[in-house]
Design a protein around this motif. Structure first.
Motif, PDB file in Angstrom:
ATOM      1  N   ASP A  52     -67.069   2.658 -33.801  1.00 56.03           N
ATOM      2  CA  ASP A  52     -66.684   1.649 -34.760  1.00 56.03           C
ATOM      3  C   ASP A  52     -65.057   1.906 -34.672  1.00 56.03           C
ATOM      4  O   ASP A  52     -64.327   0.988 -35.199  1.00 56.03           O
ATOM      5  CB  ASP A  52     -66.991   2.053 -36.218  1.00 56.03           C
ATOM      6  N   VAL A  53     -64.902   3.186 -34.491  1.00 57.15           N
ATOM      7  CA  VAL A  53     -63.460   3.389 -34.093  1.00 57.15           C
ATOM      8  C   VAL A  53     -62.717   2.531 -33.252  1.00 57.15           C
ATOM      9  O   VAL A  53     -61.788   1.555 -33.306  1.00 57.15           O
ATOM     10  CB  VAL A  53     -62.957   4.894 -33.760  1.00 57.15           C
ATOM     11  N   LEU A  54     -63.027   2.222 -32.285  1.00 56.22           N
ATOM     12  CA  LEU A  54     -62.951   1.181 -30.890  1.00 56.22           C
ATOM     13  C   LEU A  54     -62.348  -0.290 -31.313  1.00 56.22           C
ATOM     14  O   LEU A  54     -61.903  -0.814 -30.843  1.00 56.22           O
ATOM     15  CB  LEU A  54     -63.666   1.597 -29.978  1.00 56.22           C
ATOM     16  N   HIS A  55     -64.454  -0.257 -32.540  1.00 54.74           N
ATOM     17  CA  HIS A  55     -64.040  -1.965 -32.633  1.00 54.74           C
ATOM     18  C   HIS A  55     -63.096  -2.526 -33.830  1.00 54.74           C
ATOM     19  O   HIS A  55     -62.250  -2.893 -33.741  1.00 54.74           O
ATOM     20  CB  HIS A  55     -65.924  -1.848 -33.759  1.00 54.74           C
ATOM     21  N   GLU A  56     -62.920  -1.671 -34.446  1.00 56.98           N
ATOM     22  CA  GLU A  56     -61.778  -1.260 -35.713  1.00 56.98           C
ATOM     23  C   GLU A  56     -59.967  -1.651 -34.973  1.00 56.98           C
ATOM     24  O   GLU A  56     -59.082  -2.524 -35.139  1.00 56.98           O
ATOM     25  CB  GLU A  56     -61.838  -0.141 -36.562  1.00 56.98           C
ATOM     26  N   ALA A  57     -60.552  -0.802 -33.579  1.00 59.39           N
ATOM     27  CA  ALA A  57     -58.895  -1.056 -32.702  1.00 59.39           C
ATOM     28  C   ALA A  57     -58.588  -2.303 -32.288  1.00 59.39           C
ATOM     29  O   ALA A  57     -57.380  -2.484 -31.938  1.00 59.39           O
ATOM     30  CB  ALA A  57     -58.650   0.300 -31.603  1.00 59.39           C
ATOM     31  N   ALA A  58     -59.907  -2.828 -31.981  1.00 63.86           N
ATOM     32  CA  ALA A  58     -59.792  -4.908 -31.589  1.00 63.86           C
ATOM     33  C   ALA A  58     -59.591  -5.606 -32.788  1.00 63.86           C
ATOM     34  O   ALA A  58     -58.995  -6.646 -32.228  1.00 63.86           O
ATOM     35  CB  ALA A  58     -61.179  -4.281 -30.946  1.00 63.86           C
ATOM     36  N   TRP A  59     -59.785  -5.277 -33.934  1.00 70.17           N
ATOM     37  CA  TRP A  59     -59.569  -6.065 -35.148  1.00 70.17           C
ATOM     38  C   TRP A  59     -58.019  -5.747 -35.321  1.00 70.17           C
ATOM     39  O   TRP A  59     -56.642  -6.957 -35.837  1.00 70.17           O
ATOM     40  CB  TRP A  59     -59.786  -5.905 -36.252  1.00 70.17           C
ATOM     41  N   ASP A  83     -55.019  -8.508 -35.137  1.00 74.07           N
ATOM     42  CA  ASP A  83     -54.106  -8.507 -35.769  1.00 74.07           C
ATOM     43  C   ASP A  83     -52.548  -9.203 -35.907  1.00 74.07           C
ATOM     44  O   ASP A  83     -51.015  -9.737 -36.262  1.00 74.07           O
ATOM     45  CB  ASP A  83     -54.439  -7.585 -37.171  1.00 74.07           C
ATOM     46  N   GLU A  84     -52.359  -7.812 -35.333  1.00 74.57           N
ATOM     47  CA  GLU A  84     -50.805  -7.601 -34.131  1.00 74.57           C
ATOM     48  C   GLU A  84     -50.412  -8.331 -33.549  1.00 74.57           C
ATOM     49  O   GLU A  84     -49.108  -9.483 -33.463  1.00 74.57           O
ATOM     50  CB  GLU A  84     -50.505  -5.990 -33.539  1.00 74.57           C
ATOM     51  N   ALA A  85     -51.811  -9.552 -32.463  1.00 76.07           N
ATOM     52  CA  ALA A  85     -51.071 -10.796 -32.160  1.00 76.07           C
ATOM     53  C   ALA A  85     -50.871 -11.892 -32.695  1.00 76.07           C
ATOM     54  O   ALA A  85     -50.707 -12.832 -31.914  1.00 76.07           O
ATOM     55  CB  ALA A  85     -52.515 -10.923 -30.940  1.00 76.07           C
ATOM     56  N   ARG A 118     -51.614  -5.620 -23.565  1.00 75.85           N
ATOM     57  CA  ARG A 118     -50.883  -3.847 -24.157  1.00 75.85           C
ATOM     58  C   ARG A 118     -50.823  -3.372 -25.184  1.00 75.85           C
ATOM     59  O   ARG A 118     -51.136  -2.775 -25.479  1.00 75.85           O
ATOM     60  CB  ARG A 118     -49.851  -4.619 -23.277  1.00 75.85           C
ATOM     61  N   ILE A 119     -51.290  -5.229 -26.183  1.00 72.21           N
ATOM     62  CA  ILE A 119     -51.700  -4.729 -27.415  1.00 72.21           C
ATOM     63  C   ILE A 119     -52.781  -4.088 -27.967  1.00 72.21           C
ATOM     64  O   ILE A 119     -52.965  -3.019 -27.923  1.00 72.21           O
ATOM     65  CB  ILE A 119     -50.976  -5.766 -28.086  1.00 72.21           C
ATOM     66  N   ARG A 120     -53.554  -4.363 -27.153  1.00 76.70           N
ATOM     67  CA  ARG A 120     -55.068  -4.465 -26.827  1.00 76.70           C
ATOM     68  C   ARG A 120     -54.959  -1.853 -27.000  1.00 76.70           C
ATOM     69  O   ARG A 120     -55.767  -1.773 -27.461  1.00 76.70           O
ATOM     70  CB  ARG A 120     -56.335  -4.763 -26.455  1.00 76.70           C
ATOM     71  N   ASP A 121     -55.067  -2.164 -25.307  1.00 75.58           N
ATOM     72  CA  ASP A 121     -54.629  -1.243 -25.052  1.00 75.58           C
ATOM     73  C   ASP A 121     -54.016   0.179 -26.298  1.00 75.58           C
ATOM     74  O   ASP A 121     -54.462   1.248 -26.145  1.00 75.58           O
ATOM     75  CB  ASP A 121     -54.298  -0.823 -23.740  1.00 75.58           C
ATOM     76  N   ARG A 122     -52.651  -0.420 -26.350  1.00 77.86           N
ATOM     77  CA  ARG A 122     -52.531   0.429 -27.399  1.00 77.86           C
ATOM     78  C   ARG A 122     -53.004   0.649 -28.542  1.00 77.86           C
ATOM     79  O   ARG A 122     -52.835   1.712 -29.382  1.00 77.86           O
ATOM     80  CB  ARG A 122     -50.511  -0.184 -27.987  1.00 77.86           C
TER      81      ARG A 122
END
Length: 218
Positions: free
Chosen positions: A21-28, A32-34, A72-76
């Protein structure tokens, strides 16, 4: 077998894994940032774990995104989420890691996680000095192609350690395959979440913990 070095995967071997769930939220957050306000949930799932350059490209094409920039955004966002998770008490160091402290062999770490995350975890838990070299991915599509089971980073670590007969310790089939591809032995560590995990590629050894690894290489 006498080994001249031992290399460890990080997540699931030295430190616990990150909750999905932590990584899933980071993917969302990455979408959003993109500037993508309402991504298809299936596309979000695609970039959480197990991402390939091909699946990433397909997702980016759907939203007219630059593959390199979005990655780059996703990895960050993934790295930042993992840092926050660790600071809140998640992803602890396994309590058998100290058994490696007086092992008289060169040691390294090779992970498919971000280099920034690997460095942070080793520093945060005060174990970076145990290891002579540590590799993760840079936030590029080129390095995404080099993640395990590709032996690229494992071979770089073996070169750093000047090792010819090394053992690689991992908790996933990709780790075992990477060891085979690098021409070295492997140990599959059956942490509780891997207790009944079936493998299509057989490792050289199966072990319960790092105490067993120590017994193999001392």
């Amino acid at each position: 077998m006498t080994y001249d070095a031992v290399v460890f995967d990080n997540d699931g071997v030295l430190v616990d894994t990150t909750e999905y769930d932590v990584l899933h939220e980071a993917a969302w957050q990455a979408f959003d940032e993109a500037g993508v306000d309402d991504p298809d949930p299936e596309h979000v799932e695609e970039i959480v774990v197990g991402v390939t350059p091909e699946s990433l490209s397909a997702v980016c094409d759907a939203y007219d995104l630059s593959v390199e920039e979005f990655w780059r955004i996703r990895d960050r966002t993934s790295h930042e989420a993992q840092r926050e998770y660790v600071h809140s008490g998640g992803k602890p160091l396994f309590d058998d890691v100290p058994t490696l402290s007086d092992l008289d062999l060169p040691m390294g770490v090779v992970s498919s996680n971000q280099q920034e995350t690997v460095d942070f975890l080793l520093d945060h838990f005060g174990v970076s000095e145990l290891f002579d070299t540590a590799y993760g991915r840079q936030p590029t599509v080129a390095d995404l192609r080099r993640k395990k089971p590709d032996p690229h980073f494992l071979e770089r670590a073996l070169s750093d350690l000047d090792a010819e007969d090394a053992l690689y310790v991992g908790d996933r089939e990709d780790d075992t395959t990477a060891a085979v591809n690098a021409g070295i032995d492997s140990a599959f560590i059956r942490r509780p979440d891997r207790k009944y995990h079936d493998l299509a590629v057989q490792p050289t050894y199966e072990v319960d913990d790092l105490h067993d690894v120590r017994a193999l290489v001392r």
